[in-house]
Motif scaffolding. Structure first.
Motif, mmCIF file in Angstrom:
data_model
loop_
_atom_site.group_PDB
_atom_site.id
_atom_site.type_symbol
_atom_site.label_atom_id
_atom_site.label_comp_id
_atom_site.label_asym_id
_atom_site.label_seq_id
_atom_site.Cartn_x
_atom_site.Cartn_y
_atom_site.Cartn_z
ATOM 1 N N THR A 221 0.827 -1.289 -0.134
ATOM 2 C CA THR A 221 0.024 0.149 -0.033
ATOM 3 C C THR A 221 0.949 1.268 -0.037
ATOM 4 N N PRO A 222 0.323 2.335 -0.397
ATOM 5 C CA PRO A 222 1.002 3.617 -0.156
ATOM 6 C C PRO A 222 1.761 4.022 1.280
ATOM 7 N N GLN A 223 0.801 3.625 2.168
ATOM 8 C CA GLN A 223 1.501 4.002 3.569
ATOM 9 C C GLN A 223 2.605 3.051 3.981
ATOM 10 N N GLN A 224 2.589 1.769 3.649
ATOM 11 C CA GLN A 224 3.792 0.744 3.899
ATOM 12 C C GLN A 224 4.864 1.396 2.822
ATOM 13 N N GLU A 225 4.552 1.812 1.626
ATOM 14 C CA GLU A 225 5.717 2.341 1.080
ATOM 15 C C GLU A 225 6.451 3.283 1.762
ATOM 16 N N LYS A 226 5.669 4.214 2.306
ATOM 17 C CA LYS A 226 6.251 5.428 2.767
ATOM 18 C C LYS A 226 6.926 5.067 4.074
ATOM 19 N N GLU A 227 6.499 4.156 5.051
ATOM 20 C CA GLU A 227 7.170 3.697 6.011
ATOM 21 C C GLU A 227 8.504 2.973 5.748
ATOM 22 N N SER A 228 8.448 2.048 4.447
ATOM 23 C CA SER A 228 9.689 1.267 4.332
ATOM 24 C C SER A 228 10.502 2.195 3.898
ATOM 25 N N ILE A 229 10.295 3.429 3.187
ATOM 26 C CA ILE A 229 11.321 4.288 2.589
ATOM 27 C C ILE A 229 11.806 5.163 3.991
ATOM 28 N N ALA A 230 10.992 5.416 4.738
ATOM 29 C CA ALA A 230 11.489 6.187 5.940
ATOM 30 C C ALA A 230 12.407 5.174 6.962
ATOM 31 N N LYS A 231 11.961 4.012 6.765
ATOM 32 C CA LYS A 231 12.855 2.909 7.599
ATOM 33 C C LYS A 231 14.440 2.793 6.989
ATOM 34 N N CYS A 232 14.253 2.598 5.513
ATOM 35 C CA CYS A 232 15.475 2.738 4.966
ATOM 36 C C CYS A 232 16.302 3.817 5.033
ATOM 37 N N ILE A 233 15.651 5.249 5.115
ATOM 38 C CA ILE A 233 16.527 6.438 5.203
ATOM 39 C C ILE A 233 17.196 6.475 6.714
ATOM 40 N N THR A 234 16.361 5.663 7.678
ATOM 41 C CA THR A 234 17.024 5.695 9.100
ATOM 42 C C THR A 234 17.932 4.883 9.039
ATOM 43 N N ASP A 235 17.890 3.656 8.513
ATOM 44 C CA ASP A 235 18.998 2.691 8.540
ATOM 45 C C ASP A 235 20.228 3.193 7.956
ATOM 46 N N LEU A 236 19.832 3.914 7.014
ATOM 47 C CA LEU A 236 21.245 4.273 5.999
ATOM 48 C C LEU A 236 21.886 5.433 6.958
ATOM 49 N N LYS A 237 21.033 6.337 7.609
ATOM 50 C CA LYS A 237 21.626 7.431 8.570
ATOM 51 C C LYS A 237 22.629 6.685 9.683
ATOM 52 N N ALA A 238 22.017 5.793 10.438
ATOM 53 C CA ALA A 238 22.725 4.948 11.320
ATOM 54 C C ALA A 238 23.797 4.189 10.935
ATOM 55 N N LEU A 239 23.900 3.830 9.709
ATOM 56 C CA LEU A 239 24.936 3.041 9.076
ATOM 57 C C LEU A 239 26.101 4.149 8.870
ATOM 58 N N ALA A 240 25.719 5.314 8.489
ATOM 59 C CA ALA A 240 26.595 6.352 8.198
ATOM 60 C C ALA A 240 27.409 6.801 9.446
ATOM 61 N N LYS A 241 26.676 7.082 10.749
ATOM 62 C CA LYS A 241 27.236 7.348 11.983
ATOM 63 C C LYS A 241 28.264 6.241 12.311
ATOM 64 N N ALA A 242 27.698 5.175 12.198
ATOM 65 C CA ALA A 242 28.690 4.236 12.630
ATOM 66 C C ALA A 242 29.990 4.015 11.823
ATOM 67 N N THR A 243 29.823 4.266 10.638
ATOM 68 C CA THR A 243 30.926 4.319 9.771
ATOM 69 C C THR A 243 32.006 5.359 10.089
ATOM 70 N N GLN A 244 31.330 6.433 10.376
ATOM 71 C CA GLN A 244 32.344 7.566 10.684
ATOM 72 C C GLN A 244 32.775 7.560 12.240
ATOM 73 N N ALA A 245 32.078 6.963 12.996
ATOM 74 C CA ALA A 245 32.648 6.595 14.416
ATOM 75 C C ALA A 245 33.927 5.537 14.323
ATOM 76 N N LYS A 246 33.719 4.745 13.529
ATOM 77 C CA LYS A 246 34.748 3.731 13.184
ATOM 78 C C LYS A 246 36.233 4.473 12.851
ATOM 79 N N ALA A 247 35.575 5.403 11.862
ATOM 80 C CA ALA A 247 36.959 6.116 11.305
ATOM 81 C C ALA A 247 37.594 6.938 12.069
ATOM 82 N N THR A 248 36.900 7.750 12.984
ATOM 83 C CA THR A 248 37.386 8.490 14.181
ATOM 84 C C THR A 248 38.320 7.824 14.862
ATOM 85 N N VAL A 249 37.915 6.689 15.311
ATOM 86 C CA VAL A 249 38.658 5.736 16.386
ATOM 87 C C VAL A 249 39.975 5.339 15.698
#
Length: 249
Positions: A221-249
């Motif tokens: 459904t359109p609602q599920q599509e929006k939720e999945s997109i938001a979930k994907c964006i959140t996962d991408l941001k968390a993955l980016a922060k984890a990568t930056q933290a590893k890089a600084t350490v």
């Protein structure tokens, strides 16, 4: 004396045919008939005084000496004349004249006639030798041809064996060509079946994927599509922060 001569002549005449028949039979049946004939002498024997053979003198020499033959001839001639066994008349002088002419002719023209006769004889012998040589050469060539034909006949078995081997090889080559053709044809048909099965499987898979994808897309459904997109964006941001933290350490 005359009766004895008549009796002896009658016996000889009656015995001649029988002896001739026996001789002819012996010539045909005896082994001596195939014996080689001795060659004729090319020159005559030695003579003295033109007509007396040398063998007569050699026969009388041991018994009478050197003058024996002459004394024998002279005594025989005197005996014939004294007993009038041989009477001298005009025929004797004619015979002596003719003999003298013959002797003169032989002495005068004998060498030329002999040379001419020898030349003719040599020509005949040369022609005969030429014919003989030609015949020998032709027979030799015939013998060589016969030997060659015999050699060819001996090699005919080898030729037939080679031909049999060639025929067997041709049959084997034909069999292997047909076997190879059958193998290629079977392989081509099997490859066609495999390709056909692969194509069928690929079409089925594509159809299945398209059907699943279509059903999945249609079920979202359109609602599920929006939720999945938001979930994907959140996962991408968390993955980016984890990568930056590893890089600084």
């Amino acid at each position: 004396m005359l009766s004895r001569l008549v009796f002896v002549s009658a016996v000889v005449n009656s015995a001649v045919p029988f002896s001739l028949v026996q001789a002819s039979r012996s010539l045909h049946t005896s082994s001596q008939s195939l014996a080689p004939v001795p060659p004729l002498p090319e020159t005559g024997g030695k003579v003295r005084h033109g007509i007396i053979p040398e063998e007569l003198f050699q026969l009388l020499y041991p018994k009478t000496g050197v003058t024996g033959p002459y004394m024998l001839g002279t005594g025989l001639l005197l005996y014939l004349l004294s007993k009038e066994i041989y009477v001298i008349n005009h025929e004797t002088f004619a015979a002596a004249s003719i003999g003298a002419v013959i002797i003169y002719g032989v002495k005068k023209f004998g060498p030329q006639v002999a040379a001419y006769a020898d030349k003719i004889n040599e020509e005949k012998v040369a022609k005969a030798q030429e014919v003989k040589d030609l015949e020998i050469s032709s027979l030799t060539q015939a013998i060589e041809d016969e030997k060659k034909e015999q050699w060819r006949v001996e090699g005919r078995s080898m030729l037939f064996d080679a031909k049999r081997n060639n025929v067997a090889m041709l049959l084997e080559i034909n069999y292997r060509e047909r076997l190879h053709m059958v193998t290629n044809e079977v392989k081509r048909r099997l490859n066609y079946q495999i390709a056909l099965q692969n194509l069928t499987r690929q079409l089925e898979q594509e159809h299945m994927v398209n059907w699943v994808e279509k059903n999945v897309i249609s079920s979202i459904t359109p609602q599920q599509e929006k939720e999945s997109i938001a979930k994907c964006i959140t996962d991408l941001k968390a993955l980016a922060k984890a990568t930056q933290a590893k890089a600084t350490v």
